[in-house]
Design an enzyme around this catalytic site. Structure first.
Site, PDB file in Angstrom:
ATOM      1  N   ASN A   1       0.882  -1.178   0.000  1.00 41.27           N
ATOM      2  CA  ASN A   1       0.000   0.000   0.000  1.00 41.27           C
ATOM      3  C   ASN A   1       0.913   1.220   0.000  1.00 41.27           C
ATOM      4  O   ASN A   1       1.461   1.584   1.034  1.00 41.27           O
ATOM      5  CB  ASN A   1      -0.888  -0.026   1.257  1.00 41.27           C
ATOM      6  CG  ASN A   1      -1.704   1.253   1.410  1.00 41.27           C
ATOM      7  OD1 ASN A   1      -1.776   2.066   0.483  1.00 41.27           O
ATOM      8  ND2 ASN A   1      -2.311   1.434   2.575  1.00 41.27           N
TER       9      ASN A   1
ATOM     10  N   LYS B   1       0.166   4.207  -0.319  1.00 37.97           N
ATOM     11  CA  LYS B   1      -0.475   5.418   0.214  1.00 37.97           C
ATOM     12  C   LYS B   1      -0.203   6.593  -0.743  1.00 37.97           C
ATOM     13  O   LYS B   1      -0.042   6.376  -1.939  1.00 37.97           O
ATOM     14  CB  LYS B   1      -0.015   5.685   1.650  1.00 37.97           C
ATOM     15  CG  LYS B   1      -0.171   4.441   2.532  1.00 37.97           C
ATOM     16  CD  LYS B   1      -0.039   4.710   3.988  1.00 37.97           C
ATOM     17  CE  LYS B   1      -0.199   3.394   4.750  1.00 37.97           C
ATOM     18  NZ  LYS B   1      -0.273   3.588   6.184  1.00 37.97           N
TER      19      LYS B   1
ATOM     20  N   HIS C   1      -9.770   1.620   4.546  1.00 39.74           N
ATOM     21  CA  HIS C   1      -8.519   1.800   5.284  1.00 39.74           C
ATOM     22  C   HIS C   1      -8.771   2.773   6.440  1.00 39.74           C
ATOM     23  O   HIS C   1      -9.541   3.726   6.300  1.00 39.74           O
ATOM     24  CB  HIS C   1      -7.429   2.337   4.349  1.00 39.74           C
ATOM     25  CG  HIS C   1      -6.075   2.296   4.978  1.00 39.74           C
ATOM     26  ND1 HIS C   1      -5.658   3.228   5.890  1.00 39.74           N
ATOM     27  CD2 HIS C   1      -5.061   1.399   4.864  1.00 39.74           C
ATOM     28  CE1 HIS C   1      -4.439   2.917   6.302  1.00 39.74           C
ATOM     29  NE2 HIS C   1      -4.051   1.807   5.694  1.00 39.74           N
TER      30      HIS C   1
ATOM     31  N   GLY D   1       2.059   2.544  10.658  1.00 44.05           N
ATOM     32  CA  GLY D   1       3.051   3.612  10.468  1.00 44.05           C
ATOM     33  C   GLY D   1       3.747   4.034  11.749  1.00 44.05           C
ATOM     34  O   GLY D   1       4.431   5.051  11.777  1.00 44.05           O
TER      35      GLY D   1
ATOM     36  N   SER E   1       2.915  -1.857  10.376  1.00 46.52           N
ATOM     37  CA  SER E   1       4.347  -1.953  10.661  1.00 46.52           C
ATOM     38  C   SER E   1       4.917  -3.352  10.419  1.00 46.52           C
ATOM     39  O   SER E   1       5.843  -3.773  11.113  1.00 46.52           O
ATOM     40  CB  SER E   1       4.656  -1.464  12.077  1.00 46.52           C
ATOM     41  OG  SER E   1       4.286  -0.097  12.217  1.00 46.52           O
TER      42      SER E   1
HETATM   43  P1  PGA Z   1       2.457   0.446   7.602  1.00 44.84           P
HETATM   44  O1  PGA Z   1       1.036   0.677   6.906  1.00 44.84           O
HETATM   45  O2  PGA Z   1       2.982  -0.875   7.102  1.00 44.84           O
HETATM   46  O3  PGA Z   1       3.302   1.616   7.142  1.00 44.84           O
HETATM   47  O4  PGA Z   1       2.240   0.435   9.072  1.00 44.84           O
HETATM   48  C1  PGA Z   1       0.158  -0.387   6.677  1.00 44.84           C
HETATM   49  C2  PGA Z   1      -1.129   0.140   6.084  1.00 44.84           C
HETATM   50  O5  PGA Z   1      -1.585   1.215   6.516  1.00 44.84           O
HETATM   51  O6  PGA Z   1      -1.715  -0.486   5.195  1.00 44.84           O
END
Ligand code: PGA
Length: 247
Positions: free
Chosen positions: A9, A11, A94, A171, A209
C-alpha cells in the site's frame, strides 16, 4: 486455504521516476514468488504501474473506489474505471480513510459491493484504535466493521480479502505481536465461516508496521494469510524480503 497474499500500500507516495525505479528494483529481485503479490498505487499511477508490471507475477491494485456507479461525484473514481486499468484489488475502508474522510461501515460495504460487481477483489480493512483496545472492545469493533460488509455482500462474500490493521500499529513501528494478531484473525475467521462455508478460504492479511524483520513470525501464524504493507513496500529490498517470508 488459498496461498498467501502480500499487497503493498503505497499510500500517497511516489512519482513517475521513483515508481519506475521501485518497480524495476522489485522485479529485478523477484524470484518466482510462492505467494500472490500486488501493489496498490495512487490512481494517477495505475497506467504506469500496469505497463511496468505487464507480464510479471505482480498484480495492480488501487487504494479506494467510489460506492457509486457514475455521475455527479466530483473526485470519485468508479470500479468500472479501475477495471479499465487492469486493477485486480482495491483497498476499501482503510483506517486513514475512516479517520480523515469520515468513511462509515455502511459506506465501506457499498464500496466493497461496487468492487465485487466490477470483478475487482476488495481488500476490506478493519481494526481498532488504541483507545478501543485499551477499553477491551477490539473484538466488538472489528466484528462490527466486518459484519457491515458481510451483510451487504453475503452472496459473494467468499470473493473478498480482509485486512486486520490495528490503527495503533499503522506507520508507528509498533507491530501487534504475532499472538495478538493471531487472536484477532481467529475471531475474524470464525465470523467469516459462520457467514458462509466458502468464506473459510478467505485470505485474512495483517497490516501495521510489518517489515522484513517481523514478517516471518507474523506470517507463520495459522490464521495470517498475508500482509498489507505500507512503509516497507516503498523499499524494494524490504518488500522483497517480506514476499520471501510468505511461504
Ligand atoms: P504500515 O502501513 O505498514 O506503514 O504500518 C500499513 C497500512 O496502513 O496499510
Amino acid at each position: 486455504m488459498t496461498g498467501k497474499l502480500i499487497a503493498g500500500n503505497w499510500k500517497m507516495n511516489g512519482g513517475l521516476a521513483a515508481n519506475e525505479l521501485l518497480i524495476k528494483a522489485v522485479l529485478a529481485g523477484l524470484q518466482t514468488p510462492a505467494c500472490e503479490v500486488a501493489v496498490c498505487v495512487p490512481a494517477p499511477y495505475l497506467a504506469q504501474t500496469r505497463a511496468l508490471l505487464a507480464g510479471s507475477p505482480i498484480d495492480v491494485g488501487a487504494q479506494d473506489v467510489s460506492g457509486h456507479d457514475s455521475g455527479a461525484f466530483t473526485g470519485e473514481i468508479s470500479a468500472a474505471m479501475l477495471k479499465e486499468f487492469g486493477v485486480r484489488y482495491v483497498i476499501v475502508g482503510h483506517s486513514e480513510r475512516r479517520q480523515h474522510h469520515g468513511e462509515t461501515d455502511a459506506g465501506v460495504a457499498d464500496k466493497a459491493a461496487k468492487a465485487l460487481a466490477a470483478g475487482i477483489t476488495p481488500i476490506v480493512c478493519v481494526g481498532e484504535t488504541l483507545a478501543q483496545r485499551e477499553a477491551g472492545s477490539t473484538e466488538a469493533v472489528v466484528k462490527r466493521q466486518l459484519a457491515a460488509v458481510i451483510h451487504a455482500n453475503g452472496h459473494c462474500i467468499s470473493e473478498i480479502v480482509v485486512a486486520y490493521e490495528p490503527v495503533w500499529a499503522i506507520g508507528t513501528g509498533q507491530t501487534a505481536s504475532p499472538e495478538q494478531a493471531q487472536q484477532v484473525h481467529a475471531v475474524l475467521r470464525a465470523q467469516l465461516k459462520a457467514a458462509s462455508a466458502q468464506a473459510r478460504r478467505i485470505q485474512i492479511l495483517y497490516g501495521g508496521s510489518m517489515n522484513a524483520a517481523n514478517a516471518a513470525r507474523l506470517l507463520g501464524q495459522s490464521d495470517i494469510d498475508g500482509g498489507l504493507i505500507g512503509g516497507a513496500s516503498l523499499k524494494a529490498a524490504d518488500f522483497l524480503a517480506i514476499i520471501s517470508a510468505a511461504v
